[in-house]
Design an enzyme around this catalytic site. Structure first.
Site, mmCIF file in Angstrom:
data_model
loop_
_atom_site.group_PDB
_atom_site.id
_atom_site.type_symbol
_atom_site.label_atom_id
_atom_site.label_comp_id
_atom_site.label_asym_id
_atom_site.label_seq_id
_atom_site.Cartn_x
_atom_site.Cartn_y
_atom_site.Cartn_z
ATOM 1 N N ASP A 69 -9.500 -4.052 -6.098
ATOM 2 C CA ASP A 69 -8.953 -3.368 -4.718
ATOM 3 C C ASP A 69 -10.118 -2.081 -4.614
ATOM 4 O OD1 ASP A 69 -7.548 -1.362 -3.196
ATOM 5 O OD2 ASP A 69 -5.773 -2.457 -3.580
ATOM 6 N N HIS B 169 -7.427 -5.508 -1.399
ATOM 7 C CA HIS B 169 -6.328 -4.554 -1.161
ATOM 8 C C HIS B 169 -5.387 -5.321 0.002
ATOM 9 C CE1 HIS B 169 -4.305 -0.831 -0.655
ATOM 10 N NE2 HIS B 169 -4.293 -1.004 0.757
ATOM 11 N N SER C 296 0.756 -1.245 -0.111
ATOM 12 C CA SER C 296 0.077 0.095 0.085
ATOM 13 C C SER C 296 0.884 1.280 0.006
ATOM 14 C CB SER C 296 -0.907 0.060 1.160
ATOM 15 O OG SER C 296 -1.997 0.756 1.046
#
Length: 333
Positions: free
Chosen positions: A269, A298, A142
């Site tokens: 995602d 995600h 991320s």
């Protein structure tokens, strides 16, 4: 370098389902030894904490530096999951906390942001110069994925020879588009969770450094964008959140990457759109191996566990790619 990723076979589909299940699921790592804390003095007023797992002969073994996501820490499940796999495969591991993360607000006078690559670069250089490590991988999830990619892009042709590879899972490649996506009604739970953690950290920060940070703007913060407008952007000298998102996004420099790089991202995602990954700067860089899967959520990528494999596909692919990059480099030296 040519790398063939294994086929991802999702345990179940649905981006929200994968994301929330991976976040909430408890994991245990009995074979991973207790981490050794290590402090890196990255600036005169900044110290970051790494949780390290060293092999007995650390100088002769490769090392992987792991970078977590927004408001995460070295204790995030994926940080421990990759550590477990890397340690078992003979790697040194450094699970690095971003500034102020992992309850380290007292170690650093300032804040962190999504493009602050200085600390990861400092840690990499210290491993090379102090510990004698000769092969290093940097892997991020991320926000940490954006940091890893931006670091490689910033370095370009000047990347140290010891940097063998970069890996990024669900990276926030274009921060503006990610924040836009986060503000969709369907993502209210993620927005709420990020904001409550950001607010809690700012309260701890203000307590650690009385008088340095006003909490008055915090009352009006309802979104990540609002937090960045009130705190992140002005603290780091950005004009506003829009300027910050542009300058801190790895997409701006990804075309300059010159080390073998793996990017894993999913079409489902919830708040990292796949459109930036399809831009020519990414797809046209021969040093970047891009894998866009239909499913995965995600930072999740769960498959069915099988024997000694725990089903965390992205973690396995990171190690496969890193091993491949080091082997390929040894052949071509």
């Amino acid at each position: 370098m040519t790398f063939a990723p294994s086929v991802y076979q999702p345990l179940f589909t649905g981006g929200h389902r994968q994301t929330l299940y991976a976040w909430a699921r408890r994991r245990r790592f009995p074979r991973l030894p207790q981490a050794e804390p290590r402090y890196f003095d990255v600036a005169p007023d900044a110290r970051v904490l790494g949780h390290c797992h060293w092999q007995a002969d650390r100088g002769s073994r490769p090392a992987i530096i792991l970078l977590h996501g927004l408001e995460g820490s070295s204790h995030a499940h994926y940080m421990a999951g990759i550590s477990d796999k890397a340690w078992a495969a003979g790697w040194n591991v450094v699970r690095l906390n971003q500034r102020n993360c992992g309850h380290t607000e007292h170690l650093t006078r300032g804040l962190y942001h999504s493009g602050l690559t200085h600390d990861a670069l400092f840690v990499m250089r210290e491993l090379i110069e102090r510990d004698g490590v000769r092969s290093i991988a940097i892997a991020g999830y991320s926000l940490g994925g954006n940091l890893a990619l931006k670091l490689a892009g910033d370095l370009g042709e000047s990347a140290p020879a010891e940097l063998a590879t970069i890996c990024a899972v669900s990276p926030t490649l274009d921060l503006a588009r990610c924040v836009d996506a986060l503000e969709r009604r369907s993502n209210v739970v993620y927005q709420w969770n990020f904001v409550r953690n950001l607010k809690a950290r700012m309260r701890r920060k203000a307590a650690a450094f009385p008088g340095d940070f006003s909490l008055e703007p915090l009352r009006r913060v309802r979104t990540v964008r609002g937090f960045d407008e009130a705190y992140t952007a002005p603290h780091h000298g950005f004009r506003d959140a829009t300027d910050y998102y542009h300058r801190a996004s790895a997409l701006r420099v990804i075309g300059r990457i010159r080390v073998p790089t793996l990017i894993l991202t999913a079409e489902d995602d919830p708040f990292v759109p796949d459109s930036p990954f399809r831009e020519p700067a990414v797809t046209g860089n021969p040093h970047v191996t891009l894998v866009i899967t239909p499913h995965g959520g995600h930072c999740a990528y769960l498959e069915r566990a099988d024997g000694g494999y725990d089903g965390y596909w992205a973690e396995r692919e990171i190690l496969r790619f890193a091993h491949h990059a080091i082997a390929d480099r040894a052949i071509h030296r």
